[in-house]
Motif scaffolding. Structure first.
Motif, short mmCIF file in Angstrom:
data_model
loop_
_atom_site.label_atom_id
_atom_site.label_comp_id
_atom_site.label_asym_id
_atom_site.label_seq_id
_atom_site.Cartn_x
_atom_site.Cartn_y
_atom_site.Cartn_z
N ALA A 154 0.83 -1.21 0.00
CA ALA A 154 0.00 0.00 0.00
C ALA A 154 0.86 1.26 0.00
CB ALA A 154 -0.92 -0.01 1.22
N LEU A 155 1.90 1.28 0.81
CA LEU A 155 2.78 2.44 0.88
C LEU A 155 3.56 2.63 -0.42
CD1 LEU A 155 4.09 1.95 4.53
CD2 LEU A 155 2.52 3.74 3.73
N ALA A 156 4.06 1.53 -0.98
CA ALA A 156 4.80 1.61 -2.24
C ALA A 156 3.89 2.05 -3.38
CB ALA A 156 5.45 0.28 -2.56
N MET A 157 2.64 1.59 -3.36
CA MET A 157 1.69 1.99 -4.39
C MET A 157 1.44 3.49 -4.31
SD MET A 157 -0.18 0.65 -6.89
CE MET A 157 -0.67 -1.04 -6.54
N ALA A 158 1.38 4.01 -3.09
CA ALA A 158 1.20 5.46 -2.92
C ALA A 158 2.41 6.22 -3.49
CB ALA A 158 1.00 5.79 -1.44
N VAL A 159 3.61 5.71 -3.24
CA VAL A 159 4.81 6.33 -3.79
C VAL A 159 4.76 6.33 -5.32
CG1 VAL A 159 7.32 6.08 -4.06
CG2 VAL A 159 6.27 5.76 -1.82
N ALA A 160 4.37 5.19 -5.89
CA ALA A 160 4.29 5.08 -7.35
C ALA A 160 3.25 6.05 -7.91
CB ALA A 160 3.93 3.65 -7.74
N ALA A 161 2.12 6.20 -7.21
CA ALA A 161 1.08 7.11 -7.67
C ALA A 161 1.58 8.56 -7.66
CB ALA A 161 -0.16 6.97 -6.79
N VAL A 162 2.30 8.93 -6.61
CA VAL A 162 2.83 10.29 -6.52
C VAL A 162 3.84 10.55 -7.64
CG1 VAL A 162 4.25 11.84 -5.12
CG2 VAL A 162 2.42 10.51 -4.04
N ILE A 163 4.68 9.57 -7.94
CA ILE A 163 5.68 9.73 -9.01
C ILE A 163 4.99 9.89 -10.36
CG2 ILE A 163 7.49 8.52 -10.30
CD1 ILE A 163 8.34 7.23 -7.67
N SER A 164 3.93 9.13 -10.61
CA SER A 164 3.27 9.16 -11.91
C SER A 164 2.37 10.38 -12.09
CB SER A 164 2.45 7.89 -12.10
OG SER A 164 1.31 7.88 -11.23
N LEU A 165 1.96 11.00 -10.98
CA LEU A 165 0.98 12.08 -11.06
C LEU A 165 1.42 13.25 -11.95
CD1 LEU A 165 -1.81 12.93 -10.06
CD2 LEU A 165 -0.71 13.98 -8.08
N PRO A 166 2.64 13.79 -11.79
CA PRO A 166 3.03 14.91 -12.66
C PRO A 166 3.02 14.55 -14.15
CG PRO A 166 4.54 14.68 -10.81
CD PRO A 166 3.68 13.46 -10.82
N LEU A 167 3.44 13.32 -14.47
CA LEU A 167 3.47 12.89 -15.87
C LEU A 167 2.05 12.77 -16.42
CD1 LEU A 167 6.23 10.12 -15.61
CD2 LEU A 167 6.48 12.47 -16.43
N GLY A 168 1.14 12.22 -15.61
CA GLY A 168 -0.24 12.09 -16.06
C GLY A 168 -0.90 13.43 -16.26
N ILE A 169 -0.65 14.37 -15.34
CA ILE A 169 -1.23 15.71 -15.47
C ILE A 169 -0.66 16.43 -16.69
CG2 ILE A 169 -1.35 17.98 -14.39
CD1 ILE A 169 -1.47 16.60 -11.69
N ALA A 170 0.63 16.26 -16.91
CA ALA A 170 1.27 16.91 -18.06
C ALA A 170 0.69 16.41 -19.38
CB ALA A 170 2.78 16.68 -18.02
N GLU A 171 0.37 15.13 -19.46
CA GLU A 171 -0.13 14.57 -20.71
C GLU A 171 -1.63 14.76 -20.88
OE1 GLU A 171 -0.11 10.44 -23.34
OE2 GLU A 171 1.11 10.62 -21.54
N ALA A 172 -2.40 14.53 -19.81
CA ALA A 172 -3.86 14.52 -19.94
C ALA A 172 -4.53 15.77 -19.37
CB ALA A 172 -4.43 13.28 -19.26
#
Length: 325
Positions: A216-234
């Protein structure tokens, strides 16, 4: 991409972790249970593993369908964020009492998870699902060969290489292996390398954190890392209700549901058996690509997939025999 107690897989569930240096698979606490008590025969556990694989790959097929709305990075963000929210609510992990080393392990696990998912989704945005998963599986297979340092596993690696040669050398058109986009293939291979790292850090996280807390904690880390890329694209497209609903569907099919099924299966079968079954992922992916995305394959394409599957199964089985000796 993808797994209970301390792990998940891109499109793939990291159950092949049974081939890693540590006997516990990428499924964290589930692996501990899986190698212990409970019936080890019968169709029940096998059905659970196959159902998990079907869920993961059809989830990936659904992701391909919504990429025109949010892009590959946007879909990854939706999937990881939704899965993180669900897992954090279900697990309610404690954040106190852990050392700096423990948090470093979780951070590395989250980075590997983000990289594995991000690269894989970039891959299936460019090449068919079956070939993408076939190339991705080479990561865990290479890890198995490196760890075992046995001649027989080098031979299995050679068999897998034969599949890759077919993949790159087939001159067919359409969606066949011969028409693979080089960048898409490179992304798939990169996802495989991150899958291998994911397996290593998943096992380490499973030893340091109880239950599914580490996942659960690692998934949260992964989500935070991916968030800027997702916002930039979509951008604001991520907030469209229909896109959010489809993203939740991808998260459930590719993360929450398969992780639960795999955890139940690992409690009832040995981890190595689980890993062998997970070697079928490329075949399931090719089927999902054909049924959902109309990604047809030729007989030569199927042979390439079969070679990689056989190599993966053989590597796992030789590892089992070595431990039993």
């Amino acid at each position: 991409m993808p797994a209970p107690s301390s792990s998940p897989s891109p499109a793939a569930s990291p159950a092949v972790a049974a081939t890693a240096p540590d006997p516990s698979p990428a499924q964290g606490s589930g692996s501990a249970s899986g190698s212990g008590s409970g019936p080890r025969s019968g169709l029940g556990p096998v059905a659970l593993v196959i159902s998990a694989g079907i869920s993961v790959q059809f989830g990936a097929a659904l992701a391909v369908m919504i990429m025109p709305r949010a892009g590959a990075a946007g879909v990854v963000t939706l999937r990881l964020a939704a899965a993180a929210i669900v897992l954090l609510l279900l697990c309610r992990p404690k954040v106190r009492g852990y050392s700096r080393s423990d948090w470093g392990t979780v951070l590395a696990f989250g980075v590997a998870m983000a990289g594995m998912n991000g690269l894989f989704y970039q891959s299936i945005d460019r090449i068919p699902l079956g070939p993408a998963v076939t190339l991705e599986v080479l990561g865990p297979l290479a890890l198995s060969v490196i760890v075992s340092r046995r001649l027989v596993n080098v031979l299995w690696a050679g068999l897998a290489l034969g599949g890759v040669v077919l993949l790159s050398g087939h001159g067919g058109g359409g969606l066949g292996f011969g028409s693979l986009d080089p960048l898409g293939a490179a992304f798939a291979l990169g996802a495989g390398a991150m899958w291998a790292a994911y397996i290593v850090f998943s096992a380490r996280t499973g030893r340091r954190f109880p239950q599914a807390d580490g996942l659960a904690l690692a998934m949260a880390v992964a989500a935070v890392i991916s968030l800027p890329l997702g916002i930039a694209e979509a951008g604001s497209d991520l907030l469209v209700p229909s896109t959010l609903a489809l993203g939740l569907g991808v998260a459930v099919l590719s993360s929450v549901l398969p992780y639960t099924l795999e955890l139940l299966a690992l409690r009832r079968m040995p981890a190595p058996t689980f890993a062998i079954l997970m070697s079928l992922e490329p075949a399931i992916a090719a089927t999902a690509g054909f049924l959902v995305l109309n990604q047809a394959m030729s007989a030569l394409d199927a042979l390439a997939i079969a070679l990689v599957i056989a190599a993966s199964m053989g590597a796992v089985r030789s590892q089992i025999r070595r431990k039993a000796a």
